[in-house]
Design a protein around this motif. Structure first.
Motif, PDB file in Angstrom:
ATOM      1  N   MET A   1       0.688  -1.321  -0.106  1.00  0.00           N
ATOM      2  CA  MET A   1       0.042  -0.041  -0.021  1.00  0.00           C
ATOM      3  C   MET A   1       0.870   1.150   0.164  1.00  0.00           C
ATOM      4  SD  MET A   1      -2.757   1.069   2.844  1.00  0.00           S
ATOM      5  CE  MET A   1      -2.603   2.418   3.390  1.00  0.00           C
ATOM      6  N   SER A   2       0.153   2.330  -0.744  1.00  0.00           N
ATOM      7  CA  SER A   2       1.406   3.374  -0.720  1.00  0.00           C
ATOM      8  C   SER A   2       0.229   4.690  -0.630  1.00  0.00           C
ATOM      9  CB  SER A   2       2.014   3.630  -2.256  1.00  0.00           C
ATOM     10  OG  SER A   2       1.064   3.728  -3.200  1.00  0.00           O
ATOM     11  N   ILE A   3       0.899   5.650  -0.072  1.00  0.00           N
ATOM     12  CA  ILE A   3       0.030   6.920   0.431  1.00  0.00           C
ATOM     13  C   ILE A   3       0.600   8.144  -0.791  1.00  0.00           C
ATOM     14  CG2 ILE A   3      -0.640   8.739   1.897  1.00  0.00           C
ATOM     15  CD1 ILE A   3      -0.325   6.353   3.886  1.00  0.00           C
ATOM     16  N   ASN A   4      -0.282   8.750  -1.427  1.00  0.00           N
ATOM     17  CA  ASN A   4       0.207   9.560  -2.174  1.00  0.00           C
ATOM     18  C   ASN A   4      -0.405  11.058  -1.873  1.00  0.00           C
ATOM     19  OD1 ASN A   4       1.098  11.476  -4.376  1.00  0.00           O
ATOM     20  ND2 ASN A   4       0.194  10.188  -5.777  1.00  0.00           N
ATOM     21  N   VAL A   5       0.032  11.961  -0.845  1.00  0.00           N
ATOM     22  CA  VAL A   5      -0.532  13.117  -0.530  1.00  0.00           C
ATOM     23  C   VAL A   5       0.672  14.096  -0.342  1.00  0.00           C
ATOM     24  CG1 VAL A   5      -1.781  14.291   1.389  1.00  0.00           C
ATOM     25  CG2 VAL A   5      -2.301  12.026   0.690  1.00  0.00           C
ATOM     26  N   MET A   6       0.519  15.380  -0.842  1.00  0.00           N
ATOM     27  CA  MET A   6       1.489  16.457  -0.828  1.00  0.00           C
ATOM     28  C   MET A   6       0.575  17.655  -0.378  1.00  0.00           C
ATOM     29  SD  MET A   6       2.255  17.001  -4.684  1.00  0.00           S
ATOM     30  CE  MET A   6       3.694  18.442  -4.368  1.00  0.00           C
ATOM     31  N   THR A   7       1.271  18.318   0.726  1.00  0.00           N
ATOM     32  CA  THR A   7       0.648  19.377   1.069  1.00  0.00           C
ATOM     33  C   THR A   7       1.899  20.495   1.382  1.00  0.00           C
ATOM     34  OG1 THR A   7      -1.094  18.519   2.477  1.00  0.00           O
ATOM     35  CG2 THR A   7      -0.592  20.744   3.306  1.00  0.00           C
ATOM     36  N   PHE A   8       1.600  21.816   0.911  1.00  0.00           N
ATOM     37  CA  PHE A   8       2.485  22.742   0.760  1.00  0.00           C
ATOM     38  C   PHE A   8       2.025  24.111   0.543  1.00  0.00           C
ATOM     39  CE2 PHE A   8       1.669  21.191  -3.502  1.00  0.00           C
ATOM     40  CZ  PHE A   8       1.528  22.283  -4.302  1.00  0.00           C
TER      41      PHE A   8
END
Length: 130
Positions: A1-8
């Motif tokens: 399982m992978s998580i693909n989240v970015m916050t900037f």
């Protein structure tokens, strides 16, 4: 399982531009300057942000050059060939959530002086229905 989240967070480089595909679907795009480090080691990276369909059309009037935004979305890499035939790549964010500066209240300022407050941000989804 992978998580693909970015916050900037960063400042918008230009007003959001909306294009339409031959099928009539809207694609909104803007870039955000994201700073890393400090002093002599400070570096600015530009992240291309994309939104689609009705969201892109509704939000485009609010995403303006210079404003501070906070973006949350999925990391994507766009690949294409330039005019010389070289393969190119660009880091993109497929926007899930966009926070814009809160609108100024139209009320009069209070009569008693108050301590300065940090700028407030507002979740864009609360202001405009998608």
């Amino acid at each position: 399982m992978s998580i693909n989240v970015m916050t900037f967070s960063g400042n918008v480089g230009q007003d959001m531009e909306v294009r339409h595909t031959p099928n009539g679907k809207a694609i909104g795009q803007f870039s955000v300057a994201v700073k890393q480090g400090y002093g002599e080691n400070e570096k600015t990276s530009w992240v291309t942000c994309k939104m689609f369909n009705d969201r892109a059309e509704k939000v485009s009037a609010y995403v303006l050059k210079g404003m501070l935004v906070t973006v949350t979305g999925m990391l994507s890499v766009d690949e294409w060939e330039n005019k010389e035939g070289h393969k190119m790549k660009t880091v993109c964010c497929l926007v899930n959530d966009l926070q814009l500066p809160r609108k100024a209240d139209n009320q009069q300022a209070p009569q008693t002086p108050q301590a300065p407050q940090a700028p407030q941000q507002d979740n864009f989804d609360d202001d405009i229905p998608f």
